[in-house]
Write an enzyme that holds these catalytic residues in place. Sequence first.
Site, short mmCIF file in Angstrom:
data_model
loop_
_atom_site.label_atom_id
_atom_site.label_comp_id
_atom_site.label_asym_id
_atom_site.label_seq_id
_atom_site.Cartn_x
_atom_site.Cartn_y
_atom_site.Cartn_z
N GLY A 29 28.12 40.38 35.38
CA GLY A 29 29.14 41.27 34.51
C GLY A 29 28.69 41.36 33.26
O GLY A 29 27.79 40.45 32.63
N ASP A 50 27.89 36.41 42.22
CA ASP A 50 28.58 37.97 41.97
C ASP A 50 28.44 38.73 42.96
O ASP A 50 27.04 38.94 43.62
CB ASP A 50 27.79 38.39 40.48
N GLY A 55 29.85 44.22 38.48
CA GLY A 55 28.85 43.67 37.67
C GLY A 55 27.59 44.36 38.20
O GLY A 55 27.52 45.23 38.98
N LEU A 95 34.16 33.69 35.75
CA LEU A 95 34.43 34.74 34.86
C LEU A 95 34.66 35.96 36.18
O LEU A 95 34.99 37.08 35.55
CB LEU A 95 33.34 35.26 34.06
N ALA A 136 38.35 32.29 32.75
CA ALA A 136 38.38 33.38 31.84
C ALA A 136 39.92 33.95 32.15
O ALA A 136 40.30 34.32 33.16
CB ALA A 136 37.50 34.61 32.06
N TYR A 168 47.77 43.31 36.30
CA TYR A 168 46.73 42.38 35.72
C TYR A 168 47.31 41.09 34.83
O TYR A 168 46.72 39.98 34.98
CB TYR A 168 45.83 43.23 34.70
N LYS A 172 46.62 37.10 36.14
CA LYS A 172 45.95 36.19 35.06
C LYS A 172 47.03 35.07 34.61
O LYS A 172 46.47 34.13 34.41
CB LYS A 172 45.37 36.76 33.95
#
Length: 355
Positions: A29, A50, A55, A95, A136, A168, A172
């Site tokens: 990404g 990934d 990405g 991440l 992240a 979102y 998180k």
Amino acid sequence: MTEASSPTPVDPAAIDYSGRTCLITGGAGFIGSHLAEELLGRGARVVVLDDLSTGQLANLERAQTFRTFRFIEAGVGEYEDLEQLISDADEVYHLAAAVGVDYVVRYPIETVTRNIFPTERVLELAAQHDRPLFLASSSEVYGRGSASRMRESDDMVLGAPDKTRYIYALTKLVDEYLALAYHRQRGLRVVIGRFFNVVGPRQTGRYGMVIPRFVTQALRGGPITVHDDGNQIRCFMHVRDAVAAIIGLMNNPAAFGQIVNIGSDTAITIRQLAERVREATGNHVRIEHIPYEAAYGSGFEDVRCRIPGLDRLRTLVKLGELRDLDSILRDVVQYERSRLAGSDEPDAELPVAER
Ligand code: UDP
């Protein structure tokens, strides 16, 4: 650590990675690929995991020139040998996540499945093998925000569940709570970075991010589409400064168990940003204002003002002067110019609905 105890800030420029193996999930990404290159350049072995859902392999072109680099195409939630990868690594940078407002409002189910379970898996394995972990997170967790600076100790004020973007933030926040729980219960050395509008070359406009969108719109002759009145405020940080912040945090033991804002605190309105992009490209294109609904459908709510408090970050990391917007726009314009010159897929950077 408490902020009162003032640890010495770590200078990221002084950190050598020779002999270390780093696992980066989501390393193809935007931020992950810059981090991979930086760690390789400092002597690390880097493994990127990934699934290439958002990405791109092209982001890793430079990383792939290092013999100490390895790429594995797989999702964090599914990859069978994740435990081996984590135990073989000296440290882990997690991440991998669903990204971008446009992606989140279109794919709320995937946002939940991609942001929660894989993180839980990484946390559990990092705790089992006692590996330091960077997690992240995002300034989205502050929710509606306020006119003043957002600080890590602030309350979270999310909109109602029919305002899709907040899903979102919620995912998180679950990640953050889990990470703190692993730190407290299991002694996991984890630092949580809340990114504030990190930008730079390789960021795609496909999932909504404003700078690559404005730059590609201007380079294609416009118009630049500003949502609403353009008076909403953001602060933009160059990805290379964000990478320095990540490195500083992971190399400061006082950061473990902490949530830390990562961003710039130089504020600009989105209308002013559109004008600065127009200047930076030299293309005098039209700036058009469109309602939020036209961009994201009904039930969308914007965050009107987002400015980070950076006291905690500066206590932990010696950041020096951050790259300014001119330098950011110069780098993004140069990147987008060469990308567009080599692309026969003219609308790939636009959100799906606008292609
Ligand atoms: N924005 C805009 N035009 C676009 C994309 C975004 O005016 O084509 C606005 C968006 O409504 C928001 C700001 O730019 O107010 C930043 O949007 P982005 O999605 O980059 O980040 P975030 O909202 O997560 O801060």
